[in-house]
Design an enzyme around this catalytic site. Sequence first.
Site, PDB file in Angstrom:
ATOM      1  CB  SER A 126      35.002  54.008  42.538  1.00  0.00           C
ATOM      2  OG  SER A 126      34.845  52.860  43.336  1.00  0.00           O
ATOM      3  CE1 TYR A 150      40.680  53.986  42.739  1.00  0.00           C
ATOM      4  CE2 TYR A 150      39.032  52.866  44.074  1.00  0.00           C
ATOM      5  CZ  TYR A 150      39.449  53.354  42.855  1.00  0.00           C
ATOM      6  OH  TYR A 150      38.638  53.236  41.761  1.00  0.00           O
ATOM      7  CE  LYS A 154      39.057  56.897  40.771  1.00  0.00           C
ATOM      8  NZ  LYS A 154      39.215  57.465  39.423  1.00  0.00           N
TER       9      LYS A 154
HETATM   10  C1  UD1 Z   1      37.327  46.351  45.858  1.00  0.00           C
HETATM   11  C2  UD1 Z   1      37.767  47.491  46.742  1.00  0.00           C
HETATM   12  C3  UD1 Z   1      37.008  48.736  46.333  1.00  0.00           C
HETATM   13  C4  UD1 Z   1      37.234  49.028  44.855  1.00  0.00           C
HETATM   14  C5  UD1 Z   1      36.874  47.818  44.008  1.00  0.00           C
HETATM   15  C6  UD1 Z   1      37.298  48.056  42.562  1.00  0.00           C
HETATM   16  C7  UD1 Z   1      38.536  46.549  48.882  1.00  0.00           C
HETATM   17  C8  UD1 Z   1      38.216  46.335  50.322  1.00  0.00           C
HETATM   18  N1  UD1 Z   1      37.564  47.141  48.145  1.00  0.00           N
HETATM   19  O1  UD1 Z   1      35.936  46.172  46.033  1.00  0.00           O
HETATM   20  O2  UD1 Z   1      37.400  49.835  47.127  1.00  0.00           O
HETATM   21  O3  UD1 Z   1      36.451  50.116  44.452  1.00  0.00           O
HETATM   22  O4  UD1 Z   1      37.560  46.671  44.491  1.00  0.00           O
HETATM   23  O5  UD1 Z   1      36.782  47.085  41.716  1.00  0.00           O
HETATM   24  O6  UD1 Z   1      39.604  46.216  48.404  1.00  0.00           O
HETATM   25  N2  UD1 Z   1      37.204  38.041  46.949  1.00  0.00           N
HETATM   26  C9  UD1 Z   1      37.622  36.763  47.276  1.00  0.00           C
HETATM   27  N3  UD1 Z   1      38.872  36.370  46.890  1.00  0.00           N
HETATM   28  C10 UD1 Z   1      39.727  37.199  46.193  1.00  0.00           C
HETATM   29  C11 UD1 Z   1      39.295  38.496  45.859  1.00  0.00           C
HETATM   30  C12 UD1 Z   1      38.026  38.892  46.266  1.00  0.00           C
HETATM   31  O7  UD1 Z   1      36.884  36.011  47.903  1.00  0.00           O
HETATM   32  O8  UD1 Z   1      40.860  36.766  45.901  1.00  0.00           O
HETATM   33  C13 UD1 Z   1      35.837  38.468  47.313  1.00  0.00           C
HETATM   34  C14 UD1 Z   1      35.779  39.687  48.217  1.00  0.00           C
HETATM   35  O9  UD1 Z   1      35.825  39.311  49.579  1.00  0.00           O
HETATM   36  C15 UD1 Z   1      34.420  40.300  47.810  1.00  0.00           C
HETATM   37  C16 UD1 Z   1      34.303  39.938  46.322  1.00  0.00           C
HETATM   38  O10 UD1 Z   1      35.186  38.835  46.123  1.00  0.00           O
HETATM   39  O11 UD1 Z   1      33.370  39.669  48.509  1.00  0.00           O
HETATM   40  C17 UD1 Z   1      34.695  41.063  45.386  1.00  0.00           C
HETATM   41  O12 UD1 Z   1      35.983  41.545  45.746  1.00  0.00           O
HETATM   42  P1  UD1 Z   1      36.763  42.619  44.831  1.00  0.00           P
HETATM   43  O13 UD1 Z   1      36.766  42.171  43.421  1.00  0.00           O
HETATM   44  O14 UD1 Z   1      38.079  42.892  45.473  1.00  0.00           O
HETATM   45  O15 UD1 Z   1      35.834  43.912  44.873  1.00  0.00           O
HETATM   46  P2  UD1 Z   1      35.254  44.755  46.124  1.00  0.00           P
HETATM   47  O16 UD1 Z   1      35.574  44.139  47.414  1.00  0.00           O
HETATM   48  O17 UD1 Z   1      33.824  44.999  45.839  1.00  0.00           O
END
Ligand code: UD1
Length: 339
Positions: A126, A150, A154
């Site tokens: 990842s 997590y 990895k």
């Molecule tokens: C997250 C994990 C990362 C993991 C990846 C797997 C965290 C801090 N990071 O990454 O370690 O490898 O998932 O796919 O958990 N967002 C919203 N609302 C939501 C969910 C997300 O606004 O309900 C935003 C987040 O702030 C971010 C973006 O969407 O800016 C993507 O979020 P997410 O899908 O959780 O992925 P990562 O943060 O990149």
Amino acid sequence: MTGRILLTGGAGYIGSHTYAALSEAGYEVEILDNFSNARLDVPDRLEMITGRPVTVHRCDVLDPEGLARVFASNRFDGVVHFAAKKAVGESQKIPLDYIETNCTGLVNLMKAMRAAGCFRLVFSSSATVYAPTLDWPIPEEAALGYASTYALTKLMGEQIIRATAEGDPRWRFGILRYFNPAGAHPSALIGEDPSDIPNNLMPYIAKVATGELPYLNVFGDDYPTPDGTGVRDYIHVVDLARGHVLSLDALMRGDESHIVNLGTGQGYSVMDMLKAYERACGKPLPHRVAPRREGDLACYYGDPAKAKTLLGFQAERGLEDMCQTSWAWVSRASNSRQG
Ligand code: UD1
């Protein structure tokens, strides 16, 4: 390319798409899965997609004897290892379970492979193994680090594989660092299917679209990005699956081991994703701005150049396709767990 491949975690989200891609590329594929986080009907659905019977070994990577039996049942030319726990938040609550499944499970698998004389391994890693950075796009040489258990598992997985290969030159590995997988198979027969409230953006938006969740929390709209919301490198799961085929092809050809990013090199914001999903499902999706999520970075996307040079990999599917296929998958009544 041809060969017989074992897919651990092959009934999961990325695993099942990789099964379809490997099968289409001419490989004979078998699944090893304990179905702890996969639908039981995935093998049937893969039979519909591939038109061929699917062999499943119901086995846990924490069961060395079970693994030995699977390797005794067939001669495998390579293994693609997905079987792991993957929820960042949960990994902070039950760290030892994550370390056990993700690291001990990998060691068990590699021991079983070695005993069976199988030394080709593609590992599901990842982009979370990169230390937090303000420098994008992120190349493979960037500093490594971890911000969750997590991520630690990895990183440890990568190190276990590298150390093993240093000590025993028979090993060849492909370590694939995924950015943010999204979308579903064009058949709408397989896709991401979280049984709980999702933490990740795309499955969360999908559940708002189906009405299972009332609105999306947008975690922060004051980041230094064009629209203030977080930017990520979303890659279509079908492209991601093809990356595994190319990695395995390279190992089957006898190429050197490799560590590559699988991403697009293109960043999209939370609002870009939401708007694209609204276009795909044809309705407005409620959302509210919420505080920033702890540990989140403003921007995170990968440098895809090495995967292109080494493997000939380039993502082909865009945001619209990710949202359309996701919507086709989640909106099909027969795909619902409830019924
Ligand atoms: C997250 C994990 C990362 C993991 C990846 C797997 C965290 C801090 N990071 O990454 O370690 O490898 O998932 O796919 O958990 N967002 C919203 N609302 C939501 C969910 C997300 O606004 O309900 C935003 C987040 O702030 C971010 C973006 O969407 O800016 C993507 O979020 P997410 O899908 O959780 O992925 P990562 O943060 O990149």
